[in-house]
Design an enzyme around this catalytic site. Sequence first.
Site, PDB file in Angstrom:
ATOM      1  N   LYS A 113      43.499  32.199  49.883  1.00 13.27           N
ATOM      2  CA  LYS A 113      43.381  32.963  48.831  1.00 13.27           C
ATOM      3  C   LYS A 113      42.363  34.077  49.394  1.00 13.27           C
ATOM      4  O   LYS A 113      41.381  33.999  49.709  1.00 13.27           O
ATOM      5  CB  LYS A 113      42.662  32.591  47.558  1.00 13.27           C
ATOM      6  CG  LYS A 113      43.641  31.788  46.648  1.00 13.27           C
ATOM      7  CD  LYS A 113      43.224  31.526  45.354  1.00 13.27           C
ATOM      8  CE  LYS A 113      41.879  30.857  44.946  1.00 13.27           C
ATOM      9  NZ  LYS A 113      41.574  30.622  43.463  1.00 13.27           N
TER      10      LYS A 113
ATOM     11  N   GLU B 193      42.994  34.226  36.750  1.00 11.33           N
ATOM     12  CA  GLU B 193      43.783  33.898  37.814  1.00 11.33           C
ATOM     13  C   GLU B 193      45.285  33.864  37.400  1.00 11.33           C
ATOM     14  O   GLU B 193      46.338  34.222  38.122  1.00 11.33           O
ATOM     15  CB  GLU B 193      43.172  32.891  38.709  1.00 11.33           C
ATOM     16  CG  GLU B 193      41.906  33.119  39.459  1.00 11.33           C
ATOM     17  CD  GLU B 193      41.600  31.891  40.155  1.00 11.33           C
ATOM     18  OE1 GLU B 193      41.355  32.012  41.547  1.00 11.33           O
ATOM     19  OE2 GLU B 193      41.496  30.606  39.430  1.00 11.33           O
TER      20      GLU B 193
END
Length: 129
Positions: A101, A23
């Site tokens: 997200k 990420e």
Amino acid sequence: MAPDTISLIGITLYGYHGARPEERALGQRFVVDVDLDVDLRSAAKTDALDSTVNYSAVYALVAEIVQGEPVNLLEALGDGIARALLKGFPQVQRARVRVAKPGVAIAGSVLREAAVTIDRTRSEVEGSR
């Protein structure tokens, strides 16, 4: 009396937040919704931008944080945004920030999104100086 609210919905930005190395390396999209409790009577009466919270300035502050220094958790990102909005805009009494997200992969499945909602008041922020 119920507060007036300014909302910015669907602020979509790219950032490098997350607890996993991929990420941080690859980055991802974040979608931010902001609700700001503000007394808007003066703005309604005067029809003057300086009597309200400038949406462009709110967007710019959110973008600076999302595109800035990475954090591990959505909770930390949302809290940082809410506190910055309360510190940066004295007319705001309460900030509710939803950070999502989209398309989160979790062991064998994909969620539409993972999200948190952070709710902070001016008294909380001023009391934590």
